[in-house]
Design a protein around this motif. Structure first.
Motif, PDB file in Angstrom:
ATOM      1  N   VAL A  36      57.311  84.372  67.524  1.00  0.00           N
ATOM      2  CA  VAL A  36      57.956  85.944  66.793  1.00  0.00           C
ATOM      3  C   VAL A  36      58.888  86.509  67.601  1.00  0.00           C
ATOM      4  O   VAL A  36      59.555  87.139  66.876  1.00  0.00           O
ATOM      5  CB  VAL A  36      56.813  86.894  66.521  1.00  0.00           C
ATOM      6  CG1 VAL A  36      55.879  86.368  65.711  1.00  0.00           C
ATOM      7  CG2 VAL A  36      56.268  87.763  67.608  1.00  0.00           C
ATOM      8  N   ALA A 286      53.195  86.069  60.590  1.00  0.00           N
ATOM      9  CA  ALA A 286      53.572  87.146  59.958  1.00  0.00           C
ATOM     10  C   ALA A 286      52.795  88.420  60.567  1.00  0.00           C
ATOM     11  O   ALA A 286      52.991  89.662  60.669  1.00  0.00           O
ATOM     12  CB  ALA A 286      53.411  87.218  58.417  1.00  0.00           C
ATOM     13  N   GLY A 287      51.365  88.025  60.657  1.00  0.00           N
ATOM     14  CA  GLY A 287      50.524  89.078  61.139  1.00  0.00           C
ATOM     15  C   GLY A 287      50.667  89.413  62.540  1.00  0.00           C
ATOM     16  O   GLY A 287      50.678  90.919  63.118  1.00  0.00           O
ATOM     17  N   TRP A 288      51.290  88.716  63.307  1.00  0.00           N
ATOM     18  CA  TRP A 288      51.383  88.899  64.899  1.00  0.00           C
ATOM     19  C   TRP A 288      52.708  89.751  65.117  1.00  0.00           C
ATOM     20  O   TRP A 288      52.767  90.571  65.526  1.00  0.00           O
ATOM     21  CB  TRP A 288      51.449  87.586  65.550  1.00  0.00           C
ATOM     22  CG  TRP A 288      51.365  87.843  67.099  1.00  0.00           C
ATOM     23  CD1 TRP A 288      52.719  88.170  67.813  1.00  0.00           C
ATOM     24  CD2 TRP A 288      50.466  88.090  67.833  1.00  0.00           C
ATOM     25  NE1 TRP A 288      52.359  88.417  69.019  1.00  0.00           N
ATOM     26  CE2 TRP A 288      51.063  88.433  69.323  1.00  0.00           C
ATOM     27  CE3 TRP A 288      49.089  88.087  67.639  1.00  0.00           C
ATOM     28  CZ2 TRP A 288      50.254  88.574  70.369  1.00  0.00           C
ATOM     29  CZ3 TRP A 288      48.315  88.240  69.041  1.00  0.00           C
ATOM     30  CH2 TRP A 288      48.811  88.632  70.270  1.00  0.00           C
ATOM     31  N   GLU A 289      53.927  89.303  63.980  1.00  0.00           N
ATOM     32  CA  GLU A 289      54.964  89.872  64.156  1.00  0.00           C
ATOM     33  C   GLU A 289      54.742  91.453  63.744  1.00  0.00           C
ATOM     34  O   GLU A 289      55.480  92.300  64.334  1.00  0.00           O
ATOM     35  CB  GLU A 289      55.881  89.334  63.234  1.00  0.00           C
ATOM     36  CG  GLU A 289      57.149  90.129  63.034  1.00  0.00           C
ATOM     37  CD  GLU A 289      58.322  88.982  62.717  1.00  0.00           C
ATOM     38  OE1 GLU A 289      57.945  87.988  62.055  1.00  0.00           O
ATOM     39  OE2 GLU A 289      59.433  89.405  63.311  1.00  0.00           O
ATOM     40  N   LYS A 290      53.929  91.623  62.900  1.00  0.00           N
ATOM     41  CA  LYS A 290      53.731  93.061  62.269  1.00  0.00           C
ATOM     42  C   LYS A 290      53.300  93.820  63.526  1.00  0.00           C
ATOM     43  O   LYS A 290      53.715  95.153  63.449  1.00  0.00           O
ATOM     44  CB  LYS A 290      52.868  92.982  61.396  1.00  0.00           C
ATOM     45  CG  LYS A 290      52.934  94.036  60.133  1.00  0.00           C
ATOM     46  CD  LYS A 290      52.031  93.844  59.154  1.00  0.00           C
ATOM     47  CE  LYS A 290      51.642  94.962  58.243  1.00  0.00           C
ATOM     48  NZ  LYS A 290      50.317  94.736  57.353  1.00  0.00           N
ATOM     49  N   ARG A 291      52.521  93.327  64.265  1.00  0.00           N
ATOM     50  CA  ARG A 291      51.562  93.955  65.284  1.00  0.00           C
ATOM     51  C   ARG A 291      52.541  94.145  66.634  1.00  0.00           C
ATOM     52  O   ARG A 291      52.551  95.120  67.294  1.00  0.00           O
ATOM     53  CB  ARG A 291      50.335  93.561  65.761  1.00  0.00           C
ATOM     54  CG  ARG A 291      49.580  94.382  66.586  1.00  0.00           C
ATOM     55  CD  ARG A 291      48.023  94.436  66.398  1.00  0.00           C
ATOM     56  NE  ARG A 291      47.238  94.995  67.454  1.00  0.00           N
ATOM     57  CZ  ARG A 291      46.055  94.699  67.704  1.00  0.00           C
ATOM     58  NH1 ARG A 291      45.452  93.874  67.213  1.00  0.00           N
ATOM     59  NH2 ARG A 291      45.825  95.330  68.908  1.00  0.00           N
ATOM     60  N   GLY A 293      55.684  92.208  67.029  1.00  0.00           N
ATOM     61  CA  GLY A 293      56.976  91.572  67.144  1.00  0.00           C
ATOM     62  C   GLY A 293      58.100  92.490  67.569  1.00  0.00           C
ATOM     63  O   GLY A 293      57.997  93.701  67.944  1.00  0.00           O
ATOM     64  N   ARG A 295      60.990  95.098  67.663  1.00  0.00           N
ATOM     65  CA  ARG A 295      61.214  96.077  66.664  1.00  0.00           C
ATOM     66  C   ARG A 295      62.842  96.310  66.658  1.00  0.00           C
ATOM     67  O   ARG A 295      63.415  96.119  67.710  1.00  0.00           O
ATOM     68  CB  ARG A 295      60.740  97.404  67.540  1.00  0.00           C
ATOM     69  CG  ARG A 295      59.107  97.452  66.886  1.00  0.00           C
ATOM     70  CD  ARG A 295      58.282  98.481  67.918  1.00  0.00           C
ATOM     71  NE  ARG A 295      57.202  97.824  68.071  1.00  0.00           N
ATOM     72  CZ  ARG A 295      55.921  97.864  67.297  1.00  0.00           C
ATOM     73  NH1 ARG A 295      56.232  98.573  66.282  1.00  0.00           N
ATOM     74  NH2 ARG A 295      54.970  97.288  67.852  1.00  0.00           N
TER      75      ARG A 295
END
Ligand code: GLU
Length: 295
Positions: A36, A286-291, A293, A295
């Motif tokens: 990510v 996508a899940g890891w990036e949300k948390r 990733g 900014r």
């Protein structure tokens, strides 16, 4: 990550047995974090403790990771082939490292206290030279005395938040070279992370307690300090760390999607809707990036 150094992450298994569900969690987290951030993910075989190396385990781990779509983005570093590098780092430390003649029992008997990792804190007996009649057993690194500069190591863990450890009272002078002659994990990991240009360490929370020692060593060797992220540890039914030592089963590589989903679920990533590996990776990233990733 504009302006920042390019991301380099790593996974550094010890080849004491096959990859298991607990180590897959650390592998997956480090891999997702590298991806990510558009970074590279490097593999390192931590076989510096040759007493624990199991023949063929390194190859098995690399093959298991490949079967789960995770491939090193560069040459695989092997610690047992790098002893000259560790010796050079030791030489660079000069008198900060000193020979110690104390046995484990003598250190335990001195009752200075128990370090956060459960070991007895070293009382400093050989700090100013070996006591008469003693021969050197180990090599230790001097940590700053209480009240001196650098006595406390603070860092921000990307999963766990702010961390702080007081070296003299929580750790004590620690071993760089063991009584059996092998270099200690703490020295090898610091030299290797620097040589591989690692910017981000993502690993299991069992190593949280080692991080302050590693940061201190980085400072003494003039190395940069990477960012750290420690993921929760998978426990077995009796509440112990899920590890090769307590008989953790190897992964079932005939079911790669299920193994990946189980590891991702443990990291709090919902990939249950994925019907194949391509869909799994899309959801997990996508899940890891949300948390975590950029900014
Ligand atoms: N070799 C260590 C292990 O397998 C990991 C070391 C690290 O990630 O710093 O537990």
């Amino acid at each position: 990550m504009t302006g920042a150094s390019p991301y380099i992450g790593r996974f550094a298994p010890s080849p004491s047995g096959p990859l298991h569900a607990g180590s897959l969690v650390a592998a997956l987290a480090s891999f997702l974090d590298a991806r990510v951030h558009g970074g590279r993910w490097l593999l390192r075989i931590e076989d510096i403790d040759e007493t624990r190396t199991v023949a063929g385990a390194a190859e098995d781990i690399i093959a298991a990771l490949a079967a789960l779509d995770m491939h090193s983005d560069g040459p695989v570093l092997v610690q047992s082939r790098r002893k000259e590098r560790y010796q050079a780092a030791r030489d660079q430390l000069g008198a900060l490292a000193y020979p110690c003649g104390c046995s484990r029992k003598e250190i335990a008997d001195s009752r200075v206290g128990t370090a956060s990792d459960g070991a007895a804190i070293y009382p400093g007996t050989c700090r100013n030279g070996l006591a008469p009649g003693k021969t050197a057993r180990t090599l230790r690194l001097r940590v700053p005395d209480a009240g001196r500069d650098g006595e406390r190591v603070d860092f921000e863990d990307r999963w766990l938040g702010p961390q702080s450890q007081h070296l003299a009272t929580e750790v004590g002078d620690f071993v760089l070279q063991r009584a059996d002659g092998f270099w200690a994990y703490q020295l090898a990991v610091v030299v290797d992370d620097a040589d591989q240009g690692v910017t981000d360490v993502v690993r299991g929370a069992d190593l949280l307690d080692s991080t302050a020692r590693q940061i201190y060593l980085q400072r003494m060797l003039g190395y940069p300090t990477p960012r750290y992220l420690h993921v929760p540890l998978m426990m077995n039914e009796s509440g112990e760390k899920f590890s090769k030592q307590n008989g953790a089963q190897a992964l079932d590589l005939a079911q790669p999607l299920e193994e990946l989903q189980r590891a991702a679920g443990f990291l709090g990533l919902d990939t249950g809707a994925a019907g194949d590996r391509a869909a799994f990776w899309a959801l997990a990233l996508a899940g890891w990036e949300k948390r975590f990733g950029p900014r």
